[in-house]
Structures are given as structure tokens and as C-alpha cells.
Design a protein around this motif. Structure first.
Motif, PDB file in Angstrom:
ATOM      1  N   GLU B  59       0.831  -1.202   0.000  1.00 59.03           N
ATOM      2  CA  GLU B  59       0.000   0.000   0.000  1.00 59.03           C
ATOM      3  C   GLU B  59       0.865   1.251   0.000  1.00 59.03           C
ATOM      4  O   GLU B  59       1.892   1.313   0.658  1.00 59.03           O
ATOM      5  CB  GLU B  59      -0.900   0.027   1.246  1.00 59.03           C
ATOM      6  CG  GLU B  59      -1.985  -1.031   1.208  1.00 59.03           C
ATOM      7  CD  GLU B  59      -2.818  -1.018   2.476  1.00 59.03           C
ATOM      8  OE1 GLU B  59      -2.585  -0.142   3.344  1.00 59.03           O
ATOM      9  OE2 GLU B  59      -3.700  -1.887   2.598  1.00 59.03           O
ATOM     10  N   LEU B  60       0.408   2.236  -0.751  1.00 61.51           N
ATOM     11  CA  LEU B  60       1.080   3.531  -0.762  1.00 61.51           C
ATOM     12  C   LEU B  60       0.060   4.577  -0.330  1.00 61.51           C
ATOM     13  O   LEU B  60      -0.976   4.750  -0.985  1.00 61.51           O
ATOM     14  CB  LEU B  60       1.598   3.854  -2.172  1.00 61.51           C
ATOM     15  CG  LEU B  60       2.148   5.277  -2.329  1.00 61.51           C
ATOM     16  CD1 LEU B  60       3.501   5.406  -1.655  1.00 61.51           C
ATOM     17  CD2 LEU B  60       2.265   5.651  -3.801  1.00 61.51           C
ATOM     18  N   TRP B  61       0.340   5.230   0.786  1.00 61.68           N
ATOM     19  CA  TRP B  61      -0.546   6.281   1.289  1.00 61.68           C
ATOM     20  C   TRP B  61       0.140   7.619   1.147  1.00 61.68           C
ATOM     21  O   TRP B  61       1.260   7.797   1.607  1.00 61.68           O
ATOM     22  CB  TRP B  61      -0.901   6.046   2.756  1.00 61.68           C
ATOM     23  CG  TRP B  61      -1.742   4.828   2.988  1.00 61.68           C
ATOM     24  CD1 TRP B  61      -1.307   3.533   3.039  1.00 61.68           C
ATOM     25  CD2 TRP B  61      -3.152   4.791   3.202  1.00 61.68           C
ATOM     26  NE1 TRP B  61      -2.359   2.682   3.258  1.00 61.68           N
ATOM     27  CE2 TRP B  61      -3.519   3.441   3.368  1.00 61.68           C
ATOM     28  CE3 TRP B  61      -4.148   5.776   3.259  1.00 61.68           C
ATOM     29  CZ2 TRP B  61      -4.835   3.045   3.588  1.00 61.68           C
ATOM     30  CZ3 TRP B  61      -5.451   5.369   3.496  1.00 61.68           C
ATOM     31  CH2 TRP B  61      -5.800   4.018   3.649  1.00 61.68           C
ATOM     32  N   ILE B  62      -0.514   8.565   0.488  1.00 59.01           N
ATOM     33  CA  ILE B  62      -0.011   9.936   0.479  1.00 59.01           C
ATOM     34  C   ILE B  62      -1.053  10.757   1.213  1.00 59.01           C
ATOM     35  O   ILE B  62      -2.217  10.817   0.787  1.00 59.01           O
ATOM     36  CB  ILE B  62       0.213  10.460  -0.950  1.00 59.01           C
ATOM     37  CG1 ILE B  62       1.278   9.617  -1.655  1.00 59.01           C
ATOM     38  CG2 ILE B  62       0.632  11.923  -0.920  1.00 59.01           C
ATOM     39  CD1 ILE B  62       1.496   9.959  -3.104  1.00 59.01           C
ATOM     40  N   GLY B  63      -0.669  11.366   2.328  1.00 64.97           N
ATOM     41  CA  GLY B  63      -1.666  11.973   3.203  1.00 64.97           C
ATOM     42  C   GLY B  63      -2.568  10.860   3.705  1.00 64.97           C
ATOM     43  O   GLY B  63      -2.091   9.798   4.124  1.00 64.97           O
ATOM     44  N   ASP B  64      -3.875  11.062   3.633  1.00 69.03           N
ATOM     45  CA  ASP B  64      -4.755   9.969   4.047  1.00 69.03           C
ATOM     46  C   ASP B  64      -5.459   9.337   2.868  1.00 69.03           C
ATOM     47  O   ASP B  64      -6.572   8.857   2.956  1.00 69.03           O
ATOM     48  CB  ASP B  64      -5.758  10.447   5.107  1.00 69.03           C
ATOM     49  CG  ASP B  64      -6.256  11.836   4.787  1.00 69.03           C
ATOM     50  OD1 ASP B  64      -6.128  12.244   3.607  1.00 69.03           O
ATOM     51  OD2 ASP B  64      -6.766  12.515   5.701  1.00 69.03           O
ATOM     52  N   GLN B  65      -4.765   9.363   1.697  1.00 65.04           N
ATOM     53  CA  GLN B  65      -5.339   8.773   0.497  1.00 65.04           C
ATOM     54  C   GLN B  65      -4.520   7.537   0.107  1.00 65.04           C
ATOM     55  O   GLN B  65      -3.286   7.614   0.004  1.00 65.04           O
ATOM     56  CB  GLN B  65      -5.286   9.807  -0.644  1.00 65.04           C
ATOM     57  CG  GLN B  65      -6.040   9.406  -1.888  1.00 65.04           C
ATOM     58  CD  GLN B  65      -5.848  10.410  -3.013  1.00 65.04           C
ATOM     59  OE1 GLN B  65      -4.924  11.214  -2.985  1.00 65.04           O
ATOM     60  NE2 GLN B  65      -6.715  10.362  -4.003  1.00 65.04           N
ATOM     61  N   LEU B  66      -5.214   6.440  -0.095  1.00 67.23           N
ATOM     62  CA  LEU B  66      -4.532   5.242  -0.602  1.00 67.23           C
ATOM     63  C   LEU B  66      -4.311   5.447  -2.095  1.00 67.23           C
ATOM     64  O   LEU B  66      -5.257   5.579  -2.865  1.00 67.23           O
ATOM     65  CB  LEU B  66      -5.396   3.996  -0.360  1.00 67.23           C
ATOM     66  CG  LEU B  66      -4.822   2.686  -0.902  1.00 67.23           C
ATOM     67  CD1 LEU B  66      -3.483   2.354  -0.267  1.00 67.23           C
ATOM     68  CD2 LEU B  66      -5.808   1.538  -0.697  1.00 67.23           C
ATOM     69  N   CYS B  67      -3.053   5.472  -2.522  1.00 66.15           N
ATOM     70  CA  CYS B  67      -2.751   5.960  -3.868  1.00 66.15           C
ATOM     71  C   CYS B  67      -2.401   4.884  -4.880  1.00 66.15           C
ATOM     72  O   CYS B  67      -2.034   5.209  -6.007  1.00 66.15           O
ATOM     73  CB  CYS B  67      -1.607   6.975  -3.806  1.00 66.15           C
ATOM     74  SG  CYS B  67      -2.202   8.582  -3.267  1.00 66.15           S
ATOM     75  N   ASN B  68      -2.488   3.628  -4.515  1.00 67.94           N
ATOM     76  CA  ASN B  68      -2.049   2.576  -5.436  1.00 67.94           C
ATOM     77  C   ASN B  68      -2.604   2.758  -6.848  1.00 67.94           C
ATOM     78  O   ASN B  68      -1.887   2.592  -7.826  1.00 67.94           O
ATOM     79  CB  ASN B  68      -2.511   1.207  -4.930  1.00 67.94           C
ATOM     80  CG  ASN B  68      -1.681   0.752  -3.762  1.00 67.94           C
ATOM     81  OD1 ASN B  68      -1.307   1.592  -2.938  1.00 67.94           O
ATOM     82  ND2 ASN B  68      -1.386  -0.519  -3.682  1.00 67.94           N
ATOM     83  N   ASP B  69      -3.888   3.081  -6.963  1.00 66.35           N
ATOM     84  CA  ASP B  69      -4.517   3.147  -8.274  1.00 66.35           C
ATOM     85  C   ASP B  69      -4.927   4.563  -8.651  1.00 66.35           C
ATOM     86  O   ASP B  69      -5.785   4.759  -9.502  1.00 66.35           O
ATOM     87  CB  ASP B  69      -5.736   2.223  -8.307  1.00 66.35           C
ATOM     88  CG  ASP B  69      -5.318   0.778  -8.098  1.00 66.35           C
ATOM     89  OD1 ASP B  69      -4.300   0.372  -8.697  1.00 66.35           O
ATOM     90  OD2 ASP B  69      -5.975   0.077  -7.309  1.00 66.35           O
ATOM     91  N   VAL B  70      -4.304   5.539  -8.009  1.00 68.49           N
ATOM     92  CA  VAL B  70      -4.628   6.918  -8.319  1.00 68.49           C
ATOM     93  C   VAL B  70      -3.722   7.397  -9.446  1.00 68.49           C
ATOM     94  O   VAL B  70      -2.534   7.068  -9.474  1.00 68.49           O
ATOM     95  CB  VAL B  70      -4.461   7.792  -7.058  1.00 68.49           C
ATOM     96  CG1 VAL B  70      -4.671   9.258  -7.383  1.00 68.49           C
ATOM     97  CG2 VAL B  70      -5.408   7.334  -5.968  1.00 68.49           C
ATOM     98  N   GLU B  71      -4.291   8.139 -10.394  1.00 74.37           N
ATOM     99  CA  GLU B  71      -3.479   8.682 -11.488  1.00 74.37           C
ATOM    100  C   GLU B  71      -2.421   9.631 -10.927  1.00 74.37           C
ATOM    101  O   GLU B  71      -2.668  10.319  -9.926  1.00 74.37           O
ATOM    102  CB  GLU B  71      -4.373   9.452 -12.466  1.00 74.37           C
ATOM    103  CG  GLU B  71      -5.277   8.577 -13.307  1.00 74.37           C
ATOM    104  CD  GLU B  71      -4.488   7.697 -14.268  1.00 74.37           C
ATOM    105  OE1 GLU B  71      -3.449   8.154 -14.773  1.00 74.37           O
ATOM    106  OE2 GLU B  71      -4.909   6.544 -14.496  1.00 74.37           O
ATOM    107  N   PRO B  72      -1.263   9.709 -11.593  1.00 80.00           N
ATOM    108  CA  PRO B  72      -0.193  10.586 -11.103  1.00 80.00           C
ATOM    109  C   PRO B  72      -0.684  12.009 -10.835  1.00 80.00           C
ATOM    110  O   PRO B  72      -0.318  12.613  -9.822  1.00 80.00           O
ATOM    111  CB  PRO B  72       0.815  10.569 -12.239  1.00 80.00           C
ATOM    112  CG  PRO B  72       0.602   9.277 -12.924  1.00 80.00           C
ATOM    113  CD  PRO B  72      -0.848   8.948 -12.766  1.00 80.00           C
ATOM    114  N   ARG B  73      -1.527  12.535 -11.748  1.00 79.47           N
ATOM    115  CA  ARG B  73      -1.917  13.939 -11.606  1.00 79.47           C
ATOM    116  C   ARG B  73      -2.745  14.174 -10.350  1.00 79.47           C
ATOM    117  O   ARG B  73      -2.848  15.294  -9.892  1.00 79.47           O
ATOM    118  CB  ARG B  73      -2.701  14.388 -12.849  1.00 79.47           C
ATOM    119  CG  ARG B  73      -3.975  13.606 -13.086  1.00 79.47           C
ATOM    120  CD  ARG B  73      -4.787  14.166 -14.229  1.00 79.47           C
ATOM    121  NE  ARG B  73      -5.854  13.230 -14.574  1.00 79.47           N
ATOM    122  CZ  ARG B  73      -5.758  12.276 -15.470  1.00 79.47           C
ATOM    123  NH1 ARG B  73      -4.635  12.132 -16.139  1.00 79.47           N
ATOM    124  NH2 ARG B  73      -6.764  11.451 -15.704  1.00 79.47           N
TER     125      ARG B  73
END
Lengths: 275, 361, 304
Positions: B59-73
Motif C-alpha cells: 500500500e502507498l498512502w499519500i496523506g490519508d489517500q490510498l494511492c495505489n490506483d490513483v493517477e499521477p496527476r
């Protein structure tokens, strides 16, 4: 003596090249401005009298200004085909260069086939008749696009390989979606190769004889090359007019050549050698 | 606010595992440097954070968002590339504002943010230039400016200084430090240059073979490396190593020695060691001194006299090449036999598994 | 034009498909191009395999198996075209390969008006083939043509270039070389220019003569360019139609017919099945001669 040894051979080579490559063009120009009688002698001689305007007007007026119609047709076909070719081939080159999957070898195979293989003429005509695009300008445009696609794709792909992927990635992080990545980041950087493709394909399609002969027969849609071919039988005794016609349809490629000499040569060789 | 959290992150290309389970927590505003030799996975880890590489598992969390499948932008990150990746057909201002153009931000907002970034980087006068008209350092700043405009939660730097010449690199290093203080944003910085790591980082994460070897404040890594790899990687010139055997051990110290090394006593508590155990002894070049009764016997191969210090390449009887950095100008001859010594507190011992005996649990 | 290996060479070495790639470089960007190419080039090529097995005229078509192909190898004038095609391709590509290299070496050495000469050599490439065909038909006129009149001045009785059955094909081949050698030259020039000058300087210090330099430096290092020229001109030779058609229409008799002109003639006469079979024969001819040649030459480039 040593001077002759050193330079004699190349001097001779240059002289021969000049004669072989320049004389036919001078011949065309001389013939085009002669009067009918002198041109009938078919010899390489200085025109005794100059009939530039007269011959020009006659060629233009022949067969209800057919040459003008042909010029318009050829221009429409060339401009449309080249515009489509640039956008479509650049897209294909872009995706193919950036993305490698199991179907990449197949696409390579089809590109190579398009480059080497002769098109199957009669089945194509049948197909075009069924689609209702036989004997139409837009039908020929699509044909030119299909037949010249492979070459353009290869030029674009080779060029895109020189654009670092980090640029794509920077754009992706900046929020670019596929189409904005292509049109706002990649396409503007393709300017040099785009010029090459435009020039090379413009000359090729403008000079194309075979495809209009098969797919665009008939007088109303004649292209400049077909017109020249038909004039050959009409002007059988009026060589001056025939050559004026040759001269007139040689001018567009000549202009293109003079403007883009450097790009043609650079682009041709880049595309050809890198492969 | 937003920190960044990695939970058992893994990445594999086909059958090859590139990142083998990384756990990491980064505080908001922290300057973290990933360092390691080429191929250690540090860039891959950064690119996974950016969203340029898929995450195989974890898992990759940036802030409190799980970012695994989030677009770079949408991750709230900005990245500065090694080659800068400036858009060559756009001016500096257009490069700065491209992300806002893509997001269809209002013109005034775009111009304001571009101007703000230009002010921070002191390049207002260059906004109309194309990248090709800029020097290497200026291009570097454009790349940073492009990141600033995005006002990201996390800045990602992928070896941003490696294309600059040495002098410029030092300047840019200081500018980056200042920028970090000014913006107070979280920054993750990848480099293979351990000096950059030491000078810039709040915290260094040493990677090797797709695993975190050690993380901590730069000076802690220098003073107490967790294992042989970190000991060898952090510090320049490299730490010297030699194999030794345990001669005797008690509750507070251990005596080690070998054929070319007279027995030395090293303070070490809470370790159960047996006589005859094989260990690796490490000494940094800077702590060595010449001493006629020193425990270490070497033959001088090469002497580099720099005036303020003297770098001595010497060879142990086993053939191991060692380095000593002696302060002052010391005259030694090639082939000369010299004894070296070090204080016992400066000697590190590593077990058979490569771990530092003083720190390993 | 970069024959064959373009993809393989430029392809980034990634072992697996990645979703990230799929989202940034979506396959639908290829659809418009694929549709045009697939429908207007691939589809007819595939259906031609069936049509070539039919007796197909304006009115109807009837399956006749391999009769069309048998006819190709039995009818002397069709068989002749097959042979002519191969001869034409070998002669023109051979001359372009050799003359192109000679011109390129000449035009890369320091010369007065070098750029002008390069343009002069390249210009025929850009000119209308029909125009070239007509011009040379007149230059090659057996009695009044400029070429034979010039030969007569120095006492040579010029041949009937385009009217002699044994010569017509070769005359057209010469004109094709005149028209196409400029492209070969340009490709060679690009290859020669990209050879680092160090090699020539090093060899001069080693005492190499100009010939030795050509033999041991230029020739081996210009090889990739040479292979491109070979492939391009060979395939171009096999497929040539426009020049033959404007100069001889395959005549006199059928003496200068090639596959492409036979395909057109049969189409004109309404023998669509036979015409399509001609296409397939040409297709196979290229597949048999040019594809292996391409693979062979590409392998040599890679292992060089």
C-alpha cells in the motif's frame, strides 16, 4: 601531369554526371518553348523562336482547361492525403514506439508488408465499388493514405525514439491525458520529421501515376499525371505542347525541392539508415 | 497534514523482484533521501510513488489517500527528473504553467502562480526564453519551478543534480536546502551520491537489492551503520574491512585478532560470542593514525599528499587494500612498512550475517 | 524505408505489458489508421488469394483452381513477363547500388559546386515519372532521337533503343536507373558522412592510399546504407509499372512486359481473375526474393 592524375578522373566524372543529369532537363525546357515545326525535329538545339506564352496558353486551354481541373484535383488529393498521413502516422508511430506488447511484432510485420508488397488491384477496385468510393477523389485519398502509411509510420517512429520518455512522464505528472500528451507535447516536437514526411509524401502523391490510373479513371477527375499521359496521344505531333505540359507539372515538385532541399535529403537518409 | 506511508511495497517485472517489501513512514515536511548503488531500486520506488510504475503489491498512502490506483496527476506530487524533461517547444513560463493549462485553470491564476514560482527561483527575467536558451543550472531551476507551481504535497527528485558540473552541484544543493526550508513541503530525493544524501537529508534511507538496509539521520548512519553494506556505502573514502577471529570475550568487551592484526580489544556489551567466531572488522580511513606500535601492519603502495591531509594506500599481509587519511603532510615511501593504530571506540565489528554487533538486536 | 528492423531496434526492452502503458498509450489511437490500412490494403490482399483462383470477368466469376497460375507458366508472353521482372529488378538495383556508391563517394569528396551537383543528381527523383518516360522516349527515338544523332556524329550507328525486342527492357532499365540513382546516392551520402573522420585520419597515419581507405573503411562502414539501397531498389524494380507503361507499354510485342504491366493489361481486357493471379505471382515473387534478402541483410547488419 600529376594534376591530371589527381583531378582528371573526378573532373571527367563530374562532366559526365552533368551531361547525363542536366541535358534531359534542358532538353525539356528547349522543347517546351519551341514552335511546332522545330520541336518536331526532336533535336537538342537552341530554340529559333520563343513561344513561352503561346504554348502555355494552348496547353492550358486544351480539352476545356483540363489541365486546370487536373491541377485542382491533384492539389486536393495531395493536400488531404498528406494531412491525414501526418496525423495518423504520427499517432501510430507514437503508440508503437512507446508501447511494446505481444502484438508489436505483428504490427511490425504489417508495416513491412505495406512497404514491400504490391497492392491487389482488382479486389481493391471491387471493394471500393461496394463501398461507393471507386472513381472518387476521397476514395483515392484513402488509397494514398493506406499505401503510404508504412513509410510515414517508420519515419515518425524512428524520430519519436529520440524523444526521451521522461518528457512523457513529466507531462503525465502535470496531468496530461493521452490526447493532450500527443497533441500538446509530442506532436510539436515532431516538426523536423513532419516536414520531411510532408515533403516526401507531397512529391510522391503529386507524381503518382499508377493509383489514379486504376482507382480514379475518367476525364472529370483526372490528375495531372493522367492528363500528361492522355496528352501524349493527343499531342502526338505537337511536341512543344507536350513538353510545356511536362514542364508545368514539374514545377510544383521543383518548388518543393528548392524550398526543402535540406530536409528532403536529411529526412530521407535519417529514415532510411536508422532502420 | 500529509505525510507519506509505504506498507510492504513490492514491485516485480515478470519474475524479477525489484522492490522486495519496503515499509516506510515519512513525516510531513521531512526531507528524505533514498540512496544506494545503481540498480538498488531507489528510482523504481520513487517512480512507484509518482505513479509512473505500477505497484505490484502493498500500500502507498499519500496523506490519508490510498494511492495505489490513483493517477499521477491526482496524487498531489510533483517530480523533477534527472534530464529535467523540459518541454523544448514551450517557453519557461509555459513550462511552469503547463499543469495549470492542462487543468484549465483561469489565466490570472496561472500567471500569478507562474510569477510566484519565478520569484522564488529568481528567474522572472527568463520567463520568455526557451529551454534551449538556458544554461544547465537554469534548466534545473525551470524543472524545479514546474514542480513548485503545482503546489504539491510531496516533491519527488530523481537524481536532479547528476547532470550538472561539480561546482554548480554544490550551489544547487544549497538552493534545494533553502527551498525546502522556505516551502516546508515533504521532499523525497533519490541519489547515488552519498555526499548529496549526507548534506541534504533529514533522514537517509539506504536501499540495496530492493530492500531498505537502514534509515535514520545522516550522522547516525555514519556513526553506527546497521550492517556491512551501509558501513561501506556511507562515508567517503570507504570504510576499510578485514576478517578477524574472536580471541576472547567477556561481558563488556571482546578481543579480536588475525594473522596480520595484533589482538585488539573492542568494547562490546550484551553479546554472546565464542572464541574462534569469524567477524569482520571495520575502520574508517580517517580514524587511522601512524603508530610504531600500532596493531595494524601494512606496506605502503601509494601516497597522495594533499597538503592538509595525506592519503595512504597500503596493503595488509593478506593482500587486502586499505586506505588511511592522515591529517597533515606526512612523508612516507612506497614499499615502506608502516604500523597503523586506531582508538578502540572507532572500531566496528560485524557478525557473520553482516550486521553491526554494537547495534544489532 | 527503414526496412524491417525499425521496430526491433527502437523497442524499449520491457518484458511485460504494463497497465500504465496501456492507459497512457491507448490502443484506440491506432484505430483510424488501422481501419484505413486494414480495409484498403490488407483486406484486398487477402481476398486476392481467392480471386486468383477464379475465372472472373465483368459479368461473373467461377472457381477454377490453379488454372490461372498454370496459364502464367505456360503462356510464353506471361512467362516472359515473369522473367523480365526478375531481370529488370536485378539490372536496375545492381546499377543503382554500384553507380550510387560511386556518385556518393564523388559527391562527398571536396569538390567545387558539390551541393549543386548533389541537387542535380537528386532532382530526377522528384520529377513526374510520366514526364521522364515521355522525355526519354523522344530522346531514344531510333532515327531522330538526340541520343542516336549524337552517336551518329561520332560514327556509331545507335541501336533502336525502345523498338528492338532484345533491347527495350534494358533501355527502360537504364532510364529507371537515371531516375532513381539519386535516391541511392543520397542514402549512401548519409552513410558516408556518418563515418567518423578519425578512421580516415588514423589510416592516413598508417599510410593507407585513397583506394585502401575506400576498400577498408568506407566500404565496410557504409554497409547498412548499402543494404537499404539494395532492398529499396530491388523491391522498386520488381514492382515497377509507370515507366514501362509510359515508355513501351510492354512492347514491342510482349518483349518488355513485366508483372505489373501484365496485371494492368489483363485488368484492362476484363480478365480480372488472371490479373489478380498476376498480382499474387508478383506478391509471391517479392516474398520469395526480397523478404529473405531483407532478413539476410538485416542479420548481417546486426552481427557486424
Amino acid at each position: 601531369m600529376s594534376w591530371v592524375k589527381k583531378y582528371g578522373l573526378s573532373a571527367a566524372a563530374i562532366a559526365i554526371s552533368l551531361v547525363v543529369f542536366v541535358v534531359p532537363f534542358i532538353f525539356i525546357i528547349f522543347m517546351a518553348v519551341k514552335d511546332q515545326q522545330q520541336s518536331a525535329q526532336m533535336d537538342f538545339s537552341w530554340p529559333t523562336s520563343f513561344h513561352v506564352v503561346e504554348n502555355f496558353v494552348q496547353v492550358i486551354q486544351a480539352r476545356d482547361f483540363m489541365l486546370i481541373t487536373a491541377y485542382i484535383n491533384s492539389t486536393v488529393i495531395t493536400v488531404t492525403s498528406v494531412a491525414l498521413l501526418v496525423v495518423l502516422s504520427a499517432l501510430v508511430g507514437f503508440v508503437l514506439q512507446r508501447r511494446v506488447t505481444w502484438w508489436t511484432p505483428w504490427v511490425d510485420f504489417f508495416i513491412l508488408a505495406g512497404l514491400m508488397m504490391p497492392p491487389a488491384v482488382v479486389p481493391t477496385i471491387t471493394l471500393m465499388q461496394q463501398l461507393g468510393i471507386f472513381k472518387t477523389i476521397h476514395g483515392l485519398v484513402l488509397i494514398e493514405v493506406a499505401y503510404n502509411m508504412s513509410f510515414s509510420v517508420i519515419l515518425f517512429r524512428n524520430f519519436i525514439a529520440t524523444i526521451p520518455r521522461e518528457l512523457d512522464e513529466a507531462a503525465i505528472i502535470d496531468g496530461a491525458r493521452p490526447l493532450s500528451l500527443f497533441f500538446r507535447v509530442i506532436l510539436p516536437m515532431l516538426k523536423p520529421v513532419t516536414v520531411t514526411v510532408i515533403v516526401v509524401q507531397t512529391v510522391a502523391i503529386f507524381n503518382d501515376f499508377v493509383n489514379p490510373l486504376y482507382y480514379l479513371p475518367g476525364r472529370e477527375n483526372a490528375t495531372v499525371q493522367l492528363t500528361l499521359y492522355n496528352f501524349q496521344s493527343q499531342f502526338v505531333t505537337e511536341y512543344n505542347l507536350l513538353f510545356m505540359n511536362i514542364l508545368l507539372i514539374t514545377i510544383p515538385p521543383l518548388v518543393v525541392f528548392l524550398f526543402f532541399n535540406r530536409q528532403i535529403v536529411a529526412g530521407m537518409s535519417a529514415g532510411a539508415i536508422k532502420g | 497534514m500529509s505525510g507519506l506511508k509505504m506498507k510492504d511495497l513490492r514491485k516485480s517485472f515478470g519474475a524479477v523482484d525489484v522492490i522486495k517489501g519496503v515499509d516506510l513512514e515519512i513525516e510531513h515536511g521531512e526531507f528524505v533521501v533514498f540512496v544506494g548503488p545503481s540498480g538498488c531500486g531507489k528510482s523504481t520506488l520513487l517512480r512507484m510513488t509518482a505513479g509512473l510504475e505500477d505497484i505490484t503489491s502493498g500500500e502507498l498512502w499519500i496523506g490519508d489517500q490510498l494511492c495505489n490506483d490513483v493517477e499521477p496527476r491526482d496524487r498531489g506530487i510533483a517530480m523533477v527528473f534527472q534530464s529535467y524533461a523540459l518541454y523544448p517547444h514551450m517557453t519557461v513560463a509555459e513550462n511552469f504553467g503547463f499543469s495549470l493549462t492542462l487543468a484549465r485553470a483561469p489565466k490570472e491564476e496561472r500567471e500569478r502562480k507562474v510569477m510566484d514560482a519565478a520569484k522564488i527561483l529568481q528567474m522572472e527575467h527568463l520567463l520568455d526564453r526557451k529551454p534551449s536558451q538556458l544554461s544547465g543550472g537554469q534548466r534545473q531551476r525551470v524543472a524545479i519551478g514546474r514542480a513548485i507551481v503545482r503546489q504539491p504535497e510531496v516533491f519527488l527528485f530523481d537524481e536532479p543534480l547528476s547532470n550538472l558540473d561539480a561546482a554548480l552541484r554544490v550551489d544547487m544543493r544549497m538552493e534545494l536546502s533553502k527551498l525546502h526550508q522556505q516551502l516546508g513541503a515533504t521532499m523525497i530525493y533519490v541519489t547515488h551520491d552519498q555526499i548529496e544524501a549526507m548534506t541534504l537529508a533529514d533522514r537517509i534511507v539506504v536501499l540495496n537489492g530492493g530492500e531498505v538496509q537502514q534509515q535514520g539521520a545522516p550522522i547516525d548512519l555514519y556513526n553506527s551503520p546497521a550492517n556491512l553494506f551501509v558501513a561501506g556505502f556511507i562515508g567517503s573514502p570507504k570504510m576499510n574491512f578485514t576478517k578477524v577471529k574472536v580471541r576472547s570475550a567477556d561481558a563488556t568487551s571482546v578481543v579480536v585478532g588475525s594473522d596480520e592484526l595484533v589482538d585488539v580489544m573492542v568494547p562490546l556489551s550484551g553479546r554472546k560470542l565464542n572464541v574462534g567466531d569469524e567477524l569482520t572488522l571495520g575502520i574508517r580511513p580517517h580514524v587511522l593514525t601512524t603508530d610504531s606500535i600500532g596493531a595494524l601492519k601494512g606496506t605502503v603502495d601509494l601516497v597522495e599528499r594533499l597538503g592538509n591531509e595525506t592519503i595512504v594506500n597500503f596493503r595488509l599481509a593478506t593482500g587486502a587494500q586499505w586506505l588511511a587519511v592522515l591529517s597533515g603532510d606526512i612523508v612516507l615511501k612506497q614499499g615502506e612498512a608502516v604500523n597503523f593504530a586506531a582508538e578502540s571506540k572507532d572500531i566496528l565489528l560485524f557478525g557473520a550475517d553482516g550486521r553491526n554487533l554494537a547495534t544489532a538486536s | 524505408m527503414a526496412v524491417a528492423t525499425a521496430g526491433a531496434v527502437n523497442a524499449p526492452k520491457k518484458s511485460r505489458v504494463k497497465d500504465r502503458q496501456a492507459s497512457m498509450y491507448p490502443i484506440w489511437l491506432l484505430y483510424p489508421a488501422a481501419a484505413i490500412y486494414g480495409i484498403l490494403f490488407l483486406l484486398p490482399t487477402i481476398t486476392s488469394l481467392y480471386y486468383s483462383l477464379t475465372r472472373w470477368t465483368l459479368f461473373n466469376s467461377e472457381f477454377i483452381g490453379f488454372d490461372n497460375f498454370i496459364q502464367f507458366f505456360q503462356e510464353p508472353f506471361l512467362y516472359q513477363a515473369l522473367i523480365n521482372t526478375v531481370i529488370f529488378a536485378f539490372v536496375t538495383s545492381g546499377l543503382k547500388v554500384v553507380l550510387g556508391l560511386a556518385l556518393a563517394v564523388l559527391l562527398t569528396s571536396p569538390l567545387i559546386a558539390r551541393d549543386f551537383l548533389r541537387s542535380v543528381v537528386f532532382f530526377p527523383v522528384l520529377v513526374s515519372t510520366v514526364g521522364v518516360g515521355i522525355t526519354f522516349t523522344i530522346l531514344m527515338h531510333p532515327t531522330e532521337g538526340v541520343i542516336n544523332e549524337t552517336l551518329a556524329m561520332i560514327g556509331i550507328d545507335g541501336p533502336g533503343w525502345l523498338v528492338d525486342r532484345n533491347l527495350a527492357l534494358y533501355s527502360v532499365a537504364l532510364v529507371d536507373v537515371w531516375r532513381g540513382v539519386g535516391l541511392a546516392t543520397v542514402i549512401y551520402i548519409a552513410g558516408i558522412v556518418s563515418i567518423p573522420a578519425d578512421y580516415y585520419e588514423a589510416s592516413r597515419i598508417d599510410g593507407a592510399t585513397r583506394w585502401q581507405q575506400f576498400r577498408h573503411i568506407t566500404l565496410p562502414l557504409v554497409r547498412p546504407a548499402m543494404f537499404t539501397v539494395i532492398i529499396l531498389s530491388f523491391i522498386g524494380g520488381l514492382r515497377l509499372f509507370d515507366l514501362i507503361w509510359t515508355m513501351t507499354k510492354g512492347g514491342p510485342g510482349f518483349s518488355s512486359d513485366v508483372m505489373a504491366s501484365v496485371v494492368y493489361k489483363q485488368y484492362q481486357s476484363g480478365f480480372y481473375g488472371l490479373s489478380t493471379a498476376g498480382n499474387v505471382v508478383l506478391f509471391v515473387l517479392i516474398a520469395v526474393l526480397a523478404v529473405p534478402l531483407n532478413m539476410f541483410l538485416n542479420r548481417k547488419v546486426v552481427t557486424r
